[in-house]
Each structure stands twice: as C-alpha cells, then as structure tokens.
Design a protein around this motif. Structure first.
Motif, mmCIF file in Angstrom:
data_model
loop_
_atom_site.group_PDB
_atom_site.id
_atom_site.type_symbol
_atom_site.label_atom_id
_atom_site.label_comp_id
_atom_site.label_asym_id
_atom_site.label_seq_id
_atom_site.Cartn_x
_atom_site.Cartn_y
_atom_site.Cartn_z
ATOM 1 N N GLY A 60 96.854 -70.492 -27.785
ATOM 2 C CA GLY A 60 95.933 -71.028 -28.784
ATOM 3 C C GLY A 60 94.492 -70.657 -28.501
ATOM 4 N N SER A 61 93.581 -71.329 -29.207
ATOM 5 C CA SER A 61 92.162 -70.965 -29.163
ATOM 6 C C SER A 61 91.537 -71.083 -27.789
ATOM 7 N N TRP A 62 92.070 -71.975 -26.941
ATOM 8 C CA TRP A 62 91.498 -72.102 -25.605
ATOM 9 C C TRP A 62 91.650 -70.815 -24.797
ATOM 10 N N CYS A 63 92.620 -69.982 -25.164
ATOM 11 C CA CYS A 63 92.761 -68.699 -24.469
ATOM 12 C C CYS A 63 91.481 -67.880 -24.584
ATOM 13 N N VAL A 64 90.886 -67.866 -25.768
ATOM 14 C CA VAL A 64 89.673 -67.063 -25.975
ATOM 15 C C VAL A 64 88.567 -67.538 -25.046
ATOM 16 N N TYR A 65 88.443 -68.844 -24.933
ATOM 17 C CA TYR A 65 87.431 -69.401 -24.030
ATOM 18 C C TYR A 65 87.655 -68.907 -22.601
ATOM 19 N N PHE A 66 88.886 -69.014 -22.134
ATOM 20 C CA PHE A 66 89.157 -68.629 -20.745
ATOM 21 C C PHE A 66 89.159 -67.124 -20.553
ATOM 22 N N TYR A 67 89.546 -66.335 -21.557
ATOM 23 C CA TYR A 67 89.399 -64.882 -21.450
ATOM 24 C C TYR A 67 87.934 -64.530 -21.213
ATOM 25 N N LYS A 68 87.070 -65.160 -21.982
ATOM 26 C CA LYS A 68 85.647 -64.852 -21.845
ATOM 27 C C LYS A 68 85.116 -65.340 -20.502
ATOM 28 N N GLN A 69 85.568 -66.506 -20.064
ATOM 29 C CA GLN A 69 85.163 -66.989 -18.751
ATOM 30 C C GLN A 69 85.584 -66.004 -17.655
ATOM 31 N N HIS A 70 86.796 -65.488 -17.785
ATOM 32 C CA HIS A 70 87.350 -64.606 -16.757
ATOM 33 C C HIS A 70 86.714 -63.219 -16.795
ATOM 34 N N TYR A 71 86.705 -62.597 -17.967
ATOM 35 C CA TYR A 71 86.253 -61.220 -18.060
ATOM 36 C C TYR A 71 84.735 -61.086 -18.093
ATOM 37 N N ALA A 72 84.045 -62.170 -18.498
ATOM 38 C CA ALA A 72 82.578 -62.112 -18.534
ATOM 39 C C ALA A 72 81.971 -62.763 -17.297
ATOM 40 N N LYS A 73 82.784 -62.893 -16.252
ATOM 41 C CA LYS A 73 82.306 -63.420 -14.964
ATOM 42 C C LYS A 73 81.715 -64.825 -15.097
ATOM 43 N N GLY A 74 82.382 -65.659 -15.885
ATOM 44 C CA GLY A 74 81.967 -67.059 -15.970
ATOM 45 C C GLY A 74 80.910 -67.353 -17.003
ATOM 46 N N GLU A 75 80.435 -66.328 -17.699
ATOM 47 C CA GLU A 75 79.409 -66.565 -18.709
ATOM 48 C C GLU A 75 80.042 -67.167 -19.960
ATOM 49 N N LYS A 76 79.522 -68.298 -20.410
ATOM 50 C CA LYS A 76 80.027 -68.920 -21.631
ATOM 51 C C LYS A 76 79.423 -68.184 -22.816
ATOM 52 N N ALA A 77 80.219 -67.386 -23.502
ATOM 53 C CA ALA A 77 79.695 -66.479 -24.507
ATOM 54 C C ALA A 77 79.713 -67.061 -25.917
ATOM 55 N N PHE A 78 80.342 -68.185 -26.118
ATOM 56 C CA PHE A 78 80.419 -68.721 -27.472
ATOM 57 C C PHE A 78 80.779 -70.198 -27.423
ATOM 58 N N SER A 79 80.651 -70.842 -28.559
ATOM 59 C CA SER A 79 80.986 -72.253 -28.673
ATOM 60 C C SER A 79 82.376 -72.371 -29.287
ATOM 61 N N LEU A 80 83.297 -72.946 -28.543
ATOM 62 C CA LEU A 80 84.666 -73.088 -29.022
ATOM 63 C C LEU A 80 84.759 -74.280 -29.964
ATOM 64 N N ARG A 81 85.396 -74.044 -31.122
ATOM 65 C CA ARG A 81 85.556 -75.118 -32.096
ATOM 66 C C ARG A 81 87.044 -75.354 -32.341
ATOM 67 N N GLY A 140 87.957 -73.954 -11.487
ATOM 68 C CA GLY A 140 88.606 -74.445 -10.282
ATOM 69 C C GLY A 140 90.111 -74.589 -10.395
ATOM 70 N N LEU A 141 90.703 -73.976 -11.424
ATOM 71 C CA LEU A 141 92.135 -74.115 -11.692
ATOM 72 C C LEU A 141 92.808 -72.749 -11.734
ATOM 73 N N SER A 142 94.100 -72.731 -11.432
ATOM 74 C CA SER A 142 94.911 -71.531 -11.617
ATOM 75 C C SER A 142 95.642 -71.668 -12.951
ATOM 76 N N LEU A 143 95.374 -70.762 -13.868
ATOM 77 C CA LEU A 143 95.924 -70.850 -15.215
ATOM 78 C C LEU A 143 96.779 -69.630 -15.529
ATOM 79 N N THR A 144 97.829 -69.845 -16.308
ATOM 80 C CA THR A 144 98.650 -68.757 -16.821
ATOM 81 C C THR A 144 98.395 -68.633 -18.320
ATOM 82 N N LEU A 145 98.032 -67.429 -18.753
ATOM 83 C CA LEU A 145 97.738 -67.151 -20.153
ATOM 84 C C LEU A 145 98.517 -65.914 -20.579
ATOM 85 N N PRO A 146 98.737 -65.731 -21.880
ATOM 86 C CA PRO A 146 99.289 -64.456 -22.339
ATOM 87 C C PRO A 146 98.303 -63.332 -22.036
#
Length: 234
Positions: free
Chosen positions: A31-52, A144-150
């Motif tokens: 779901g939509s939370w994947c996008v948030y965590f993809y950006k956190q992971h690939y953008a080195k923790g930078e919050k790039a957008f507001s998740l709605r 601080g968590l280990s997450l599994t995503l598609p």
C-alpha cells in the motif's frame, strides 16, 4: 474528499508493537506506506513528500508462516484499535485516525471469502493481483525497524494493473502517480534489469496492461519512465 495526512506517530507505534512481538518479520508491508519507506530508504532518510492515507495494509503469503502466534487485536487494543467485522466476515482493526487491513493472495477456491489466520487472531481479505507483490521482496531498515516490502518494480507494476480497473477517478490517478514515481526511483537506482526480469515473468495479459498504462504517459514527461518502457519492450 481529500485524504488526511497520515498519522505517522500512530503508524510507527503499530509497527514497533508488531516488531516487539516478533510478528513484523512475517508480514509484507504494502500500500501507500511503501512509497514513504522507499523514499526513506533510497533517499537516505530524507522525507521527500507528505503521505496522505489513513490506513496501512499488511500482506500475508499463503500458507502463512507466523513464527510467534500473537493476538494482534489484544496487542494493539491499548492504542485504541478495535475489531470491525464486515457482513462478509472480513476483520479489520479500526482506530478513530487509522485502519489496519490484512490481505492474502486470492485463490480460486476462496471466491473472495475471509481467510482465517488463527495464529494472529484475524481473518484476512483475499485480493487479486497481490501475488505480484510477493514475486520479489526487499528488506530495509527504517525508523529503527526491519521491514519487508515488495521490490519497487513489483509495487509499481501492480499499481498500474489495478489503476486501469478503478472506477473512482481520484483513486485511479493516485495509483498511476505512485506507480510512475516509484518506477522513476527504480531507474534512478539502476535496477532496470531487475524490473525487466519481473516484467517478463508476468502473465501476457498483465504485461499488456502495464504497457498500456505506461503508454498513457507523454514521452515528454518522466524521461526515466520512458527509458524503462523502452527497456521492457526491447
């Protein structure tokens, strides 16, 4: 109606509870939370957008492999979550600010019936096309968590497939926007070959639908996505 901004703190509280109970590792966040965590992971923790979004979805492979049986409703009860039963027997956990859904891949014999997962004390909802989200997964560290995503390509291809089936124009547009955003990320990370492998493993009708949706994107926009589209059809 515009979606509210996601209740980040509450979401992280849920994830931390599941992690402490040794359940989080058996679930795939979708779901939509994947996008948030993809950006956190690939953008080195930078919050790039507001998740709605006001919900979070967990996908459970079949057969479920829950290593530490847990009553999730009891686990989250003091956070304000309560069970909500649909007329079909599906169970979701609801909070005034947030909803948690549990999903499983659709199997023909299920005919959309609830799939009981006794080791979690829930009944999950079968959905079509979520098999795609399990084809390849990534494991990341975030908050601080280990997450599994598609894998992001799986996420994006599944979004493109379901976007064409949406009757709600706003949801259709959101699916497409998320898919294209994530595909842009895939190319930026140099993972076109992985995306192509995943694409070629899909049924022909799914591949046709994905290409049809990608062809809706003007060539003048999303140059990285256009680059990936050329790779997929080569």
């Amino acid at each position: 109606m515009a979606e509210k901004e996601a209740p980040y703190e509450l979401c992280f509280d849920v994830l931390k509870r599941l992690d402490k109970a040794s359940v989080l590792g058996d679930l795939v966040l979708v779901g939509s939370w994947c996008v948030y965590f993809y950006k956190q992971h690939y953008a080195k923790g930078e919050k790039a957008f507001s998740l709605r979004t006001t919900d979070i979805d967990f996908l459970i492979p079949i057969p479920p492999k829950i290593h530490h049986p847990t009553d999730i409703q009891k686990l989250l009860a003091d956070l304000g979550f309560r069970e909500s039963f649909s007329s079909e027997g599906f169970i979701r956990l609801v909070h005034p600010e947030f909803t948690i859904d549990f999903l499983v891949p659709w199997r023909g014999r299920q005919e959309g019936k609830p799939y009981p997962i006794k080791t979690l004390g829930i009944s999950a909802t079968p959905l079509r096309f979520v098999d795609l989200l399990l084809l390849r997964r990534i494991h990341i560290r975030a908050e601080g968590l280990s997450l599994t995503l598609p894998h992001p390509a799986c996420f994006a291809f599944q979004k493109l497939i379901i976007s064409g089936r949406r009757h709600d124009a706003n949801k259709r547009a959101k699916d497409r926007a998320q898919a294209l955003d994530v595909l842009d990320m895939v190319v930026h990370q140099g993972e076109q070959s992985v995306a192509k492998q995943i694409f070629q493993s899909l049924p022909p009708k799914w591949r046709q639908t994905i290409l049809k949706e990608l062809n809706r994107e003007p060539e003048s926009q999303g140059s990285r996505v256009a680059e990936l589209k050329s790779e997929l059809i080569s």
